[in-house]
Write an enzyme that holds these catalytic residues in place. Structure first.
Site, PDB file in Angstrom:
ATOM      1  N   LYS A 148      44.428  28.659  35.818  1.00  0.00           N
ATOM      2  CA  LYS A 148      44.735  29.329  37.250  1.00  0.00           C
ATOM      3  C   LYS A 148      44.151  28.673  38.200  1.00  0.00           C
ATOM      4  O   LYS A 148      44.878  28.639  39.434  1.00  0.00           O
ATOM      5  CB  LYS A 148      43.726  30.798  36.969  1.00  0.00           C
ATOM      6  N   LEU A 149      43.291  27.936  38.104  1.00  0.00           N
ATOM      7  CA  LEU A 149      42.831  27.105  39.321  1.00  0.00           C
ATOM      8  C   LEU A 149      43.790  26.169  39.731  1.00  0.00           C
ATOM      9  O   LEU A 149      43.888  25.770  40.840  1.00  0.00           O
ATOM     10  CB  LEU A 149      41.281  26.248  38.783  1.00  0.00           C
ATOM     11  N   ALA A 188      45.518  25.776  43.193  1.00  0.00           N
ATOM     12  CA  ALA A 188      45.391  24.183  44.040  1.00  0.00           C
ATOM     13  C   ALA A 188      46.644  23.581  44.463  1.00  0.00           C
ATOM     14  O   ALA A 188      47.011  23.151  45.358  1.00  0.00           O
ATOM     15  CB  ALA A 188      44.823  23.552  42.908  1.00  0.00           C
ATOM     16  N   CYS A 226      41.716  33.376  47.893  1.00  0.00           N
ATOM     17  CA  CYS A 226      41.466  32.714  46.641  1.00  0.00           C
ATOM     18  C   CYS A 226      41.691  31.162  46.779  1.00  0.00           C
ATOM     19  O   CYS A 226      41.025  30.199  46.075  1.00  0.00           O
ATOM     20  CB  CYS A 226      42.283  33.088  45.568  1.00  0.00           C
ATOM     21  N   LYS A 277      38.542  28.984  48.031  1.00  0.00           N
ATOM     22  CA  LYS A 277      37.594  29.483  46.995  1.00  0.00           C
ATOM     23  C   LYS A 277      37.966  28.562  45.566  1.00  0.00           C
ATOM     24  O   LYS A 277      37.199  27.770  44.967  1.00  0.00           O
ATOM     25  CB  LYS A 277      37.357  30.848  46.597  1.00  0.00           C
ATOM     26  N   ARG A 334      40.381  38.102  54.650  1.00  0.00           N
ATOM     27  CA  ARG A 334      39.318  37.326  53.886  1.00  0.00           C
ATOM     28  C   ARG A 334      39.987  35.568  54.155  1.00  0.00           C
ATOM     29  O   ARG A 334      41.032  35.576  53.793  1.00  0.00           O
ATOM     30  CB  ARG A 334      39.177  37.431  52.435  1.00  0.00           C
ATOM     31  N   GLY A 375      35.961  46.549  38.044  1.00  0.00           N
ATOM     32  CA  GLY A 375      35.875  45.976  39.324  1.00  0.00           C
ATOM     33  C   GLY A 375      37.348  46.583  39.897  1.00  0.00           C
ATOM     34  O   GLY A 375      38.424  46.485  39.226  1.00  0.00           O
ATOM     35  N   PRO A 413      33.082  34.809  44.556  1.00  0.00           N
ATOM     36  CA  PRO A 413      33.240  34.230  45.654  1.00  0.00           C
ATOM     37  C   PRO A 413      32.582  32.930  45.342  1.00  0.00           C
ATOM     38  O   PRO A 413      31.854  32.516  44.555  1.00  0.00           O
ATOM     39  CB  PRO A 413      32.484  35.044  46.545  1.00  0.00           C
ATOM     40  N   PHE A 421      48.117  36.123  38.681  1.00  0.00           N
ATOM     41  CA  PHE A 421      49.061  35.481  39.403  1.00  0.00           C
ATOM     42  C   PHE A 421      49.729  36.142  40.420  1.00  0.00           C
ATOM     43  O   PHE A 421      50.343  35.532  41.366  1.00  0.00           O
ATOM     44  CB  PHE A 421      50.062  34.473  38.583  1.00  0.00           C
TER      45      PHE A 421
HETATM   46  P1  NAD Z   1      37.291  42.440  45.293  1.00  0.00           P
HETATM   47  O1  NAD Z   1      36.353  41.993  46.143  1.00  0.00           O
HETATM   48  O2  NAD Z   1      38.486  43.057  46.200  1.00  0.00           O
HETATM   49  O3  NAD Z   1      36.971  43.324  43.985  1.00  0.00           O
HETATM   50  C1  NAD Z   1      35.940  43.167  43.366  1.00  0.00           C
HETATM   51  C2  NAD Z   1      35.310  44.487  42.857  1.00  0.00           C
HETATM   52  O4  NAD Z   1      34.345  44.057  41.740  1.00  0.00           O
HETATM   53  C3  NAD Z   1      34.540  44.916  44.128  1.00  0.00           C
HETATM   54  O5  NAD Z   1      35.004  46.268  44.319  1.00  0.00           O
HETATM   55  C4  NAD Z   1      33.035  44.769  43.497  1.00  0.00           C
HETATM   56  O6  NAD Z   1      32.284  46.116  44.027  1.00  0.00           O
HETATM   57  C5  NAD Z   1      33.264  45.004  42.154  1.00  0.00           C
HETATM   58  N1  NAD Z   1      31.873  44.583  41.378  1.00  0.00           N
HETATM   59  C6  NAD Z   1      31.204  43.718  41.319  1.00  0.00           C
HETATM   60  N2  NAD Z   1      30.282  43.365  40.642  1.00  0.00           N
HETATM   61  C7  NAD Z   1      30.437  44.711  39.869  1.00  0.00           C
HETATM   62  C8  NAD Z   1      29.669  45.112  38.623  1.00  0.00           C
HETATM   63  N3  NAD Z   1      28.747  44.606  38.039  1.00  0.00           N
HETATM   64  N4  NAD Z   1      30.241  46.237  38.100  1.00  0.00           N
HETATM   65  C9  NAD Z   1      31.344  47.084  38.470  1.00  0.00           C
HETATM   66  N5  NAD Z   1      31.988  46.428  39.524  1.00  0.00           N
HETATM   67  C10 NAD Z   1      31.524  45.262  40.302  1.00  0.00           C
HETATM   68  O7  NAD Z   1      37.773  40.774  44.633  1.00  0.00           O
HETATM   69  P2  NAD Z   1      39.432  40.882  44.297  1.00  0.00           P
HETATM   70  O8  NAD Z   1      40.389  40.159  45.431  1.00  0.00           O
HETATM   71  O9  NAD Z   1      40.014  41.867  43.570  1.00  0.00           O
HETATM   72  O10 NAD Z   1      39.284  39.418  43.339  1.00  0.00           O
HETATM   73  C11 NAD Z   1      38.705  39.734  41.906  1.00  0.00           C
HETATM   74  C12 NAD Z   1      38.981  38.602  41.210  1.00  0.00           C
HETATM   75  O11 NAD Z   1      40.282  38.455  40.801  1.00  0.00           O
HETATM   76  C13 NAD Z   1      38.259  37.092  41.821  1.00  0.00           C
HETATM   77  O12 NAD Z   1      37.711  36.277  40.905  1.00  0.00           O
HETATM   78  C14 NAD Z   1      39.570  36.652  42.426  1.00  0.00           C
HETATM   79  O13 NAD Z   1      39.693  35.360  42.405  1.00  0.00           O
HETATM   80  C15 NAD Z   1      40.897  36.972  41.342  1.00  0.00           C
HETATM   81  N6  NAD Z   1      42.200  37.143  41.976  1.00  0.00           N
HETATM   82  C16 NAD Z   1      42.414  37.756  43.047  1.00  0.00           C
HETATM   83  C17 NAD Z   1      43.584  37.923  43.699  1.00  0.00           C
HETATM   84  C18 NAD Z   1      43.750  38.521  44.819  1.00  0.00           C
HETATM   85  O14 NAD Z   1      45.057  38.720  45.160  1.00  0.00           O
HETATM   86  N7  NAD Z   1      42.903  39.101  45.558  1.00  0.00           N
HETATM   87  C19 NAD Z   1      44.702  37.365  42.944  1.00  0.00           C
HETATM   88  C20 NAD Z   1      44.341  36.720  41.659  1.00  0.00           C
HETATM   89  C21 NAD Z   1      42.980  36.590  41.310  1.00  0.00           C
HETATM   90  C1  UGA Z   2      47.904  33.470  46.011  1.00  0.00           C
HETATM   91  C2  UGA Z   2      48.891  32.906  45.113  1.00  0.00           C
HETATM   92  O1  UGA Z   2      50.091  32.703  45.435  1.00  0.00           O
HETATM   93  C3  UGA Z   2      48.704  33.915  43.793  1.00  0.00           C
HETATM   94  O2  UGA Z   2      49.622  33.307  42.731  1.00  0.00           O
HETATM   95  C4  UGA Z   2      47.291  33.926  43.174  1.00  0.00           C
HETATM   96  O3  UGA Z   2      47.171  34.910  42.314  1.00  0.00           O
HETATM   97  C5  UGA Z   2      46.384  34.623  44.333  1.00  0.00           C
HETATM   98  O4  UGA Z   2      46.631  33.426  45.458  1.00  0.00           O
HETATM   99  C6  UGA Z   2      45.045  34.489  44.142  1.00  0.00           C
HETATM  100  O5  UGA Z   2      44.578  33.934  43.158  1.00  0.00           O
HETATM  101  O6  UGA Z   2      44.364  35.333  44.802  1.00  0.00           O
HETATM  102  P1  UGA Z   2      47.830  35.004  47.985  1.00  0.00           P
HETATM  103  O7  UGA Z   2      46.725  34.369  48.503  1.00  0.00           O
HETATM  104  O8  UGA Z   2      47.644  36.731  47.920  1.00  0.00           O
HETATM  105  O9  UGA Z   2      48.118  34.543  46.675  1.00  0.00           O
HETATM  106  O10 UGA Z   2      49.338  34.794  48.859  1.00  0.00           O
HETATM  107  P2  UGA Z   2      50.266  33.690  49.295  1.00  0.00           P
HETATM  108  O11 UGA Z   2      51.492  34.177  49.359  1.00  0.00           O
HETATM  109  O12 UGA Z   2      49.945  32.628  47.975  1.00  0.00           O
HETATM  110  O13 UGA Z   2      49.687  32.769  50.499  1.00  0.00           O
HETATM  111  C7  UGA Z   2      48.478  32.318  50.797  1.00  0.00           C
HETATM  112  C8  UGA Z   2      48.445  31.653  51.984  1.00  0.00           C
HETATM  113  O14 UGA Z   2      49.481  30.626  52.326  1.00  0.00           O
HETATM  114  C9  UGA Z   2      48.864  32.626  53.116  1.00  0.00           C
HETATM  115  O15 UGA Z   2      47.846  32.406  54.195  1.00  0.00           O
HETATM  116  C10 UGA Z   2      50.149  32.183  53.729  1.00  0.00           C
HETATM  117  O16 UGA Z   2      50.680  32.504  54.948  1.00  0.00           O
HETATM  118  C11 UGA Z   2      50.105  30.617  53.261  1.00  0.00           C
HETATM  119  N1  UGA Z   2      51.297  30.138  53.082  1.00  0.00           N
HETATM  120  C12 UGA Z   2      52.119  30.343  51.855  1.00  0.00           C
HETATM  121  C13 UGA Z   2      52.033  29.329  54.114  1.00  0.00           C
HETATM  122  O17 UGA Z   2      51.391  28.875  55.009  1.00  0.00           O
HETATM  123  N2  UGA Z   2      53.069  28.480  53.643  1.00  0.00           N
HETATM  124  C14 UGA Z   2      53.512  29.035  52.586  1.00  0.00           C
HETATM  125  O18 UGA Z   2      54.888  28.167  52.430  1.00  0.00           O
HETATM  126  C15 UGA Z   2      53.358  29.907  51.810  1.00  0.00           C
END
Ligand code: NAD
Ligand code: UGA
Length: 454
Positions: free
Chosen positions: A222-223, A227, A278, A281, A348, A9, A92, A160
């Protein structure tokens, strides 16, 4: 056991996380794999046109790519070369069948588990980096260890980092969480992952910040953390409406509440509601888990966080409607910002997308500008008539009836608002849903001004 690492990924999580792991562990080889060849090509692009925008990311990738960080679509050989496998694929919200609209869609990680099993040629540590429902590790173990020649130990190491500050968050995290089975193998595997985060010669995360728990606590934490953060945003937005109705000011209320160290000042900024891939979701996932375990009142409690968030965006459109004389049809509105927050191109679940759709239903002529998110935004709103995209905010605002600020890009307070005012239709309105502009200065120029929670 070798020290090499592969991450399956190469998205917002896999790319930045592995780049920093490679930087802090120059003695390890780190491979990042994806089935999306276009994404891998972008990670490998000569001019560093990386697939995601994240401040500081290019510099880290320049430092390590080709030295000990490699992006590849060849999952098979990467799995063979590495004894530590991170899984960072997308999870997702499931949009079909059982749990539709709430549960996580686990098809991608299950496909990954099967790939790992097929390609492995020795014992492996498999680390969940994706955010997953509690007890997913048990399912992963069941798939991996069923009739397999080799032994797989599954750990949970949720991430995080927040987008826009990913590199900073990774280089100096508040904490790193590693959940492992309470067995001899489990404890040994946890020590291996602790070593990665300690970095070469212990130069990365201090040991006291690396927290270890059992696997289920790690998955649930994490969830729970997301939350709790989402809940704070919904709570402050619920108070914002009350401020508007009573003459209180949400920024003042938040400042004073936040001065109490038990409450703390972070995540108390009222605005258009939370977006990003996130929060929604993960809260929905928690709701689904509560329902599954018969905890219906808890499920309803967490559902309220999402309900409040959706309501905030509807409220923005209602207030705009009222302020623009109860008709929006054919009016030109310039939306400033489409990314779900500043410093990212990610759109997203952006509140701006939801608001844009509501305005489109009202036949608004919408022009959207954003420094980084235009390409993603175009994809999100493809097929909607009456929406145009403009890189230059001054051009976007020309002849507009209103400017609607949806993202707190630092560029916006620095714009020449007198120039913008002169170019707009009168009366000219600014609705600053992020409370990031100087409302007093705008009023002096002649704008009508709306804010959230004031
Ligand atoms: P993303 O969609 O940007 O990336 C996921 C990647 O996985 C995609 O590029 C997809 O093509 C690849 N993939 C899917 N199935 C595959 C397979 N079978 N083999 C190889 N590659 C494959 O998603 P993301 O934002 O990086 O999030 C990934 C996970 O991390 C989610 O569970 C999300 O909740 C978690 N997470 C995301 C963030 C964030 O800031 N985006 C922060 C913390 C946790
Ligand atoms: C959030 C968490 O902060 C990360 O710890 C976590 O790893 C990540 O989700 C994840 O699991 O994907 P992120 O969604 O990238 O990170 O950004 P945040 O800074 O948390 O903001 C989330 C949303 O809340 C944004 O739309 C932001 O504008 C909004 N927000 C944030 C507010 O409206 N008010 C605030 O005071 C803070």
């Amino acid at each position: 056991m070798n020290k090499n690492i592969v991450c399956i990924g190469a998205g917002y999580i896999g790319g930045p996380t592995m780049a920093v792991i490679a930087k802090m562990n120059p003695d390890r080889k780190v491979y990042v794999c994806d089935i999306n060849a276009k994404r891998i090509a972008a990670w490998n692009s000569k001019n560093y046109a990386l697939p995601i925008y994240e401040p500081g990311l290019v510099d880290v990738v320049k430092e390590v790519r080709g030295k000990n960080l490699f992006f590849t679509t060849d999952i098979k050989s990467a799995v063979k070369k590495c004894d530590i496998i991170f899984v960072g694929v997308n999870t997702p919200t499931k949009m079909f069948g059982r749990g539709a609209g709430r549960a996580s869609d686990l098809q991608f990680w299950e496909a990954t588990a099967r790939e790992i099993k097929n390609y492995a040629d020795g014992d492996k540590i498999v680390v969940e980096k994706s955010t997953l429902p509690v007890r997913t590790a048990a399912a992963m173990e069941a798939i991996l260890n069923d009739s397999a020649k080799y032994r797989f130990t599954v750990l949970s190491n949720p991430e995080f980092l927040a987008e826009g500050t990913a590199i900073k968050d990774l280089l100096s995290p508040d904490r790193v969480l590693i959940g492992g089975p309470e067995t001899v193998e489990g404890r040994a595997a946890v020590r291996e992952i602790c070593d990665i985060y300690a970095g070469k010669d212990g130069k990365w995360v201090e040991r006291y910040k690396i927290l270890t728990t059992n696997v289920w606590s790690a998955e649930l934490t994490k969830l729970a953390a997301n939350a709790m953060l989402a809940q704070r945003v919904s709570s402050v937005n619920a108070l914002a409406g009350l401020c508007e109705a009573t003459g209180a000011d949400i920024d003042e209320v938040a400042r004073v509440m936040g001065a109490d160290r038990r409450i703390g000042s972070k995540f108390l900024k009222a605005g258009p509601g939370f977006g990003g891939s996130c929060f929604k979701k993960d809260v929905l996932n928690l709701v689904y888990l509560c329902e599954t375990f018969g905890l219906h009142t808890a499920a309803e409690y967490w559902s309220g966080v999402i309900k409040m968030n959706d309501h905030q965006q509807e409220r923005i459109v209602s207030r705009l409607f009222k302020a623009m004389f109860n008709t929006l049809a054919n009016k030109k509105i310039a939306m400033f910002g489409f990314a779900f927050k500043a410093d990212t191109g990610d759109t997203r679940e952006t509140p701006a997308g939801y608001v844009a759709r509501l305005l489109n239903e009202e036949h608004v002529r919408l022009v959207i500008t954003d420094p980084k998110a235009i390409e993603n935004g175009k994809r999100d709103l493809a097929g909607l008539d009456g929406i145009t995209w403009e890189k230059d905010p001054y051009k976007a605002a020309k002849d507009a009836d209103a400017v609607l600020v949806m993202t707190d890009w630092k560029e916006y307070p620095a714009l020449d608002w007198e120039k913008i005012f002169k170019s707009m239709r009168k009366p000219s309105l600014v609705f600053d849903t992020r409370n990031c502009l100087d409302a007093g200065a705008l009023k002096k120029i002649g704008f009508r001004v709306l804010n959230v929670g004031k």
